[in-house]
Write an enzyme that holds these catalytic residues in place. Structure first.
Site, PDB file in Angstrom:
ATOM      1  N   GLY A 248     -17.029  11.025  -1.204  1.00 29.36           N
ATOM      2  CA  GLY A 248     -16.168  10.508  -2.262  1.00 29.36           C
ATOM      3  C   GLY A 248     -16.810   9.348  -3.003  1.00 29.36           C
TER       4      GLY A 248
ATOM      5  CG  ASN B 135      -2.222   8.169   0.575  1.00 35.86           C
ATOM      6  OD1 ASN B 135      -1.932   9.079   1.342  1.00 35.86           O
ATOM      7  ND2 ASN B 135      -3.249   8.221  -0.238  1.00 35.86           N
ATOM      8  CB  VAL B 136       2.035  10.829  -2.017  1.00 38.33           C
ATOM      9  CG1 VAL B 136       3.276  10.109  -1.519  1.00 38.33           C
ATOM     10  CG2 VAL B 136       1.754  10.425  -3.459  1.00 38.33           C
ATOM     11  NE  ARG B 137      -3.035  11.718   3.873  1.00 36.10           N
ATOM     12  CZ  ARG B 137      -2.318  10.680   4.292  1.00 36.10           C
ATOM     13  NH1 ARG B 137      -1.907   9.769   3.426  1.00 36.10           N
ATOM     14  NH2 ARG B 137      -2.013  10.543   5.570  1.00 36.10           N
TER      15      ARG B 137
ATOM     16  CG  HIS C 264      -1.483   1.351   1.558  1.00 32.84           C
ATOM     17  ND1 HIS C 264      -0.997   2.156   2.577  1.00 32.84           N
ATOM     18  CD2 HIS C 264      -2.493   2.042   0.976  1.00 32.84           C
ATOM     19  CE1 HIS C 264      -1.708   3.267   2.617  1.00 32.84           C
ATOM     20  NE2 HIS C 264      -2.611   3.225   1.657  1.00 32.84           N
TER      21      HIS C 264
END
Length: 303
Positions: free
Chosen positions: A260, A109-111, A107
């Site tokens: 979302g 994630n970058v946000r 997994h």
């Protein structure tokens, strides 16, 4: 969009393209299918899913850019002063579930968030990281994963990897099970301790490191023979993944609370899972060693 937001968006779209290309090449069979979507309340994204490949049973690499008049509770719970601000949120999030139980689930994630209010200075921050969930542990893989994480963090300070490694261990923890989801990696949120350019450079370093961290592990393990019993154990352990994502994961909660796209948010869930009542691994087995040795808050680079 501000110039900062435009720069982040351009990077994230390119990152999604590069990761999908690398994963397709490694799988050698399946290809990503793109589903572009628009959010009625503001924004949209590109959901890309892959499945039934030679290596990947199910996976997704999602880009989203959403905005709204008020931050949802999951984003403002730990920063109440931001409640009621308008927000913009951009990110790439991915989960890969392989067929072979000897290949871990990964997994990343970058946000980027901006919270704005008329007459006040905008507040921005970054978040992200990557983590690994093995079913049959291998020390070589764990050390490699954490070595790549450490190398990505090194230009930003000697304390960065230990801090974000420890945060990852705390975050990906199933309190009701008393165990971690996997062997960790990096996790951080509310990152604005440096100037924008440095924070953005850090995010790029983490996003770019994912392929280097994961694909060598896939290459080493994808052809390892496995038994039906090992496949059953993989499905049993996948249940922990589902439990974490639906009960604790801030990204899942934010996505659902902000209206979302449900299909994109729940893309992270594995395709086949099993739960067995009070199931226990046989003493001394590989399955028992997973929780007894690998699923511990261990210093993989210092042992």
């Amino acid at each position: 969009m501000t110039s900062r937001t435009e720069a982040v968006k351009a990077y994230l779209l390119d990152l999604q393209d590069r990761i999908c290309s690398a994963l397709e090449t490694e799988d050698g069979g399946a290809r990503f299918v793109e589903d572009a979507w628009v959010r009625e309340a503001g924004g949209g994204g590109r959901t890309r899913v892959i499945g039934d490949g030679k290596v990947i049973e199910k996976g997704g690499v999602n880009f989203s850019h959403v905005f709204g008049a008020g931050l949802p509770p999951s984003a403002s719970a730990h920063r109440p002063e931001l409640a009621g601000r308008g927000f913009e949120a951009l990110g790439v999030s991915l989960v890969i579930h392989p067929h072979n139980p000897h290949v871990p689930t990964s997994h990343a994630n970058v946000r980027f968030f901006i919270a704005e209010k008329e007459g006040e200075e905008a507040v921005w921050w970054f978040g992200g990281g990557f983590d690994l969930t093995p079913y049959y542990g291998n020390e070589e893989d764990c050390i490699h994963w954490h070595r790549v994480a450490e190398q990505a963090c090194a230009p930003f300070g000697a304390d960065v990897y230990p801090r974000y490694k420890a945060w990852c261990d705390r975050y990906f923890h199933l309190k009701h099970r008393g165990e971690p989801r996997g062997i960790g990696g990096l996790f951080f949120d509310d990152l604005n301790e440096w100037d924008f350019d440095t924070c953005f450079a850090f995010i790029r370093a983490i996003g770019d490191a994912y392929v280097n961290a994961y694909l060598p592990i896939v290459q080493r393990r994808k052809d390892t023979p496995y038994t039906p019993q090992q496949r059953e154990f993989q499905e049993y352990r996948r249940g922990r993944y589902v439990e974490f994502n639906l009960v604790y994961d801030r990204g899942t909660l934010f996505g659902l609370q902000s209206g979302g796209r449900t299909e994109s948010i729940l893309m992270s869930l594995p395709p086949q899972v099993r739960w067995g009542y009070d199931w226990k691994a046989a003493p001394g087995s590989e399955e028992a060693r997973l929780t007894e040795y690998f699923l511990q808050d261990r210093d993989w680079l210092g042992q």
